[in-house]
Design an enzyme around this catalytic site. Structure first.
Site, PDB file in Angstrom:
ATOM      1  N   HIS A 197      30.870  41.268  58.442  1.00 17.63           N
ATOM      2  CA  HIS A 197      30.791  42.070  57.209  1.00 17.63           C
ATOM      3  C   HIS A 197      31.975  41.763  56.291  1.00 17.63           C
ATOM      4  O   HIS A 197      31.835  41.723  55.073  1.00 17.63           O
ATOM      5  CB  HIS A 197      30.746  43.563  57.550  1.00 17.63           C
ATOM      6  CG  HIS A 197      29.484  43.958  58.256  1.00 17.63           C
ATOM      7  ND1 HIS A 197      28.241  43.566  57.820  1.00 17.63           N
ATOM      8  CD2 HIS A 197      29.265  44.694  59.383  1.00 17.63           C
ATOM      9  CE1 HIS A 197      27.311  44.057  58.632  1.00 17.63           C
ATOM     10  NE2 HIS A 197      27.902  44.731  59.599  1.00 17.63           N
TER      11      HIS A 197
ATOM     12  N   ASP B 171      21.918  39.418  53.726  1.00 18.46           N
ATOM     13  CA  ASP B 171      21.627  39.615  55.150  1.00 18.46           C
ATOM     14  C   ASP B 171      22.212  38.485  55.999  1.00 18.46           C
ATOM     15  O   ASP B 171      22.345  37.350  55.535  1.00 18.46           O
ATOM     16  CB  ASP B 171      20.099  39.687  55.329  1.00 18.46           C
ATOM     17  CG  ASP B 171      19.708  40.322  56.648  1.00 18.46           C
ATOM     18  OD1 ASP B 171      20.577  40.913  57.326  1.00 18.46           O
ATOM     19  OD2 ASP B 171      18.515  40.230  57.004  1.00 18.46           O
TER      20      ASP B 171
ATOM     21  N   LEU C 194      29.236  40.914  33.095  1.00 17.46           N
ATOM     22  CA  LEU C 194      28.250  40.922  34.181  1.00 17.46           C
ATOM     23  C   LEU C 194      28.057  42.368  34.617  1.00 17.46           C
ATOM     24  O   LEU C 194      29.023  43.098  34.796  1.00 17.46           O
ATOM     25  CB  LEU C 194      28.782  40.103  35.372  1.00 17.46           C
ATOM     26  CG  LEU C 194      27.936  40.124  36.645  1.00 17.46           C
ATOM     27  CD1 LEU C 194      26.657  39.301  36.456  1.00 17.46           C
ATOM     28  CD2 LEU C 194      28.722  39.577  37.839  1.00 17.46           C
TER      29      LEU C 194
HETATM   30  C1  IPE Z   1      18.660  44.912  54.678  1.00 17.08           C
HETATM   31  O1  IPE Z   1      19.135  44.247  55.804  1.00 17.08           O
HETATM   32  C2  IPE Z   1      19.719  45.801  54.132  1.00 17.08           C
HETATM   33  C3  IPE Z   1      20.896  45.140  53.577  1.00 17.08           C
HETATM   34  C4  IPE Z   1      21.075  43.865  53.432  1.00 17.08           C
HETATM   35  C5  IPE Z   1      21.919  46.031  53.155  1.00 17.08           C
HETATM   36  P1  IPE Z   1      18.830  44.778  57.272  1.00 17.08           P
HETATM   37  O2  IPE Z   1      19.443  43.818  58.194  1.00 17.08           O
HETATM   38  O3  IPE Z   1      19.230  46.203  57.389  1.00 17.08           O
HETATM   39  O4  IPE Z   1      17.234  44.697  57.319  1.00 17.08           O
HETATM   40  P2  IPE Z   1      16.232  44.638  58.539  1.00 17.08           P
HETATM   41  O5  IPE Z   1      16.578  45.783  59.458  1.00 17.08           O
HETATM   42  O6  IPE Z   1      16.417  43.316  59.204  1.00 17.08           O
HETATM   43  O7  IPE Z   1      14.879  44.772  57.915  1.00 17.08           O
HETATM   44  C1  IPE Z   2      23.659  42.463  56.303  1.00 17.59           C
HETATM   45  O1  IPE Z   2      23.984  41.834  57.481  1.00 17.59           O
HETATM   46  C2  IPE Z   2      24.612  43.565  55.949  1.00 17.59           C
HETATM   47  C3  IPE Z   2      24.075  44.921  56.161  1.00 17.59           C
HETATM   48  C4  IPE Z   2      22.832  45.227  56.432  1.00 17.59           C
HETATM   49  C5  IPE Z   2      25.031  45.993  56.060  1.00 17.59           C
HETATM   50  P1  IPE Z   2      23.458  42.371  58.880  1.00 17.59           P
HETATM   51  O2  IPE Z   2      24.476  43.296  59.444  1.00 17.59           O
HETATM   52  O3  IPE Z   2      22.103  42.953  58.752  1.00 17.59           O
HETATM   53  O4  IPE Z   2      23.410  41.029  59.711  1.00 17.59           O
HETATM   54  P2  IPE Z   2      22.346  40.617  60.804  1.00 17.59           P
HETATM   55  O5  IPE Z   2      20.989  40.776  60.193  1.00 17.59           O
HETATM   56  O6  IPE Z   2      22.553  41.537  61.970  1.00 17.59           O
HETATM   57  O7  IPE Z   2      22.666  39.195  61.108  1.00 17.59           O
HETATM   58 MG    MG Z   3      20.238  42.188  58.946  1.00 19.99          MG
END
Ligand code: IPE
Ligand code: IPE
Ligand code: MG
Length: 244
Positions: A41, A24, A135
Site C-alpha cells: 500500500h 489494484d 488537475l
Molecule cells: C477494489 O479493489 C477497491 C480498490 C481498489 C480500492 P479490491 O481489491 O477491493 O476489489 P476485489 O475485492 O478484488 O473485487
Molecule cells: C488495492 O490493492 C488497494 C486497496 C483495495 C486498498 P489490494 O490491497 O486490493 O491488492 P491485492 O488485490 O490484494 O493484490
Molecule cells: Mg485487490
C-alpha cells in the site's frame, strides 16, 4: 537512449477528459517480494504521486482514484487502520506539494463512517485546494457506487422532489461527482476484470482498460499506453459509426 527520446510520447489524437483508476494489486506486489501487505500500500501511494504528475504531463483534466471501497471494511482490522493511517500521512505530508502543483483534491464516498480526525483532515484539504485548476483529483475513499446511489436517492426524497421530476440529470446532480463529466476511461490494474462497485452510474459509457501490471508498478509509460488504447477506441454511445 537519451533522456529526450525516453521522455518522448507521441501526441494523441484524443484524450479522455476524466480517467477513473481502480488502483489494484498492492497486496500481490508485496507478496511477490515477501513483504507485508502494508508495504504494498505504501508503494501504491508513492505510485499515485507519479500518476498524478503523469496526468498533468499528458493533459488529463480529471482523475478519480479508487483508494478504499465500502467493501474494504471486510479486511482485517489491522489493514483497515493501516490504510486510514496511510491516508492521514498523505494528507499531512503530501498535500502542500500537491497544492503547489495546482491539484484540486476532492473526495467521493461516505465521509460519515470515517474517524472524525480523518474526516476533518479530508474536508480541510478539499477546502484548501478548491480553487486549483491544473488537475482535479477525486479520491474515492470509503466509496461504493451503490452506497452513493442510495445516498443520492435519500437526498432527492428528503428534498421532496416529485416522482415525475426525477430525471437522469437530477440523479447525477445528487451523486458525489455532481458537476463533473462521466469518466471516459476506467483503468484497472492487476488484471481483475470487474468494477468492484466503482462509479456504477457514471461508468455507463466509459471505455474499460485492464492491465496485468500491479498498481505500484503502473508508471508513466503504462499510463500513456492506456491513453493510447483509449485514443484507438470507437465510441458509439448506442448510435452508429459515421462509416456505417
Ligand atoms: C477494489 O479493489 C477497491 C480498490 C481498489 C480500492 P479490491 O481489491 O477491493 O476489489 P476485489 O475485492 O478484488 O473485487
Ligand atoms: C488495492 O490493492 C488497494 C486497496 C483495495 C486498498 P489490494 O490491497 O486490493 O491488492 P491485492 O488485490 O490484494 O493484490
Ligand atoms: Mg485487490
Amino acid at each position: 537512449m537519451s533522456d529526450d527520446v525516453m521522455n518522448h510520447y507521441p501526441p494523441l489524437p484524443r484524450l479522455p477528459a476524466h480517467v477513473g483508476i481502480i488502483m489494484d494489486g498492492n497486496g500481490r506486489w508485496a507478496k511477490q517480494r515477501g513483504l507485508p501487505r502494508m508495504a504494498g500500500h505504501r508503494a501504491g501511494v508513492e505510485n499515485l504521486q507519479r500518476i498524478l504528475d503523469a496526468a498533468m504531463k499528458f493533459g488529463v483534466q480529471i482523475v478519480t482514484l479508487y483508494a478504499f471501497s465500502t467493501e474494504n471494511w471486510r479486511r482485517p482490522h489491522e489493514e483497515v487502520t493501516g490504510l486510514f493511517n496511510l491516508l492521514r500521512e498523505v494528507l499531512d505530508k503530501e498535500v502542500a506539494q500537491l497544492h503547489q502543483n495546482g491539484v484540486q483534491l476532492r473526495h467521493i464516498g461516505d465521509l460519515e463512517a470515517l474517524p472524525d480526525d480523518l474526516k476533518a483532515s479530508i474536508l480541510r484539504t478539499v477546502e484548501l485546494t478548491r480553487h486549483n485548476d491544473r488537475l482535479i483529483a477525486n479520491i474515492a475513499f470509503n466509496y461504493g457506487g451503490r452506497d452513493e446511489i442510495v445516498r443520492a436517492v435519500r437526498a432527492i426524497v428528503a428534498e421532496g422532489v416529485p416522482a415525475e421530476a426525477i430525471t437522469d440529470e437530477v440523479i447525477a446532480a445528487h451523486l458525489d461527482t455532481a458537476g463533473l463529466p462521466d469518466p471516459d476511461l476506467i483503468i484497472r490494474t492487476s488484471g481483475e476484470m470487474r468494477l468492484s462497485n466503482f462509479l456504477l452510474w457514471q461508468a455507463a459509457y466509459a471505455e474499460f482498460y485492464v492491465t496485468s501490471i500491479l498498481w505500484p508498478d503502473f508508471g508513466e509509460e503504462a499510463f500513456y499506453e492506456a491513453l493510447r488504447a483509449f485514443a484507438n477506441r470507437k465510441r458509439r454511445f448506442g448510435a452508429l459509426d459515421d462509416s456505417s
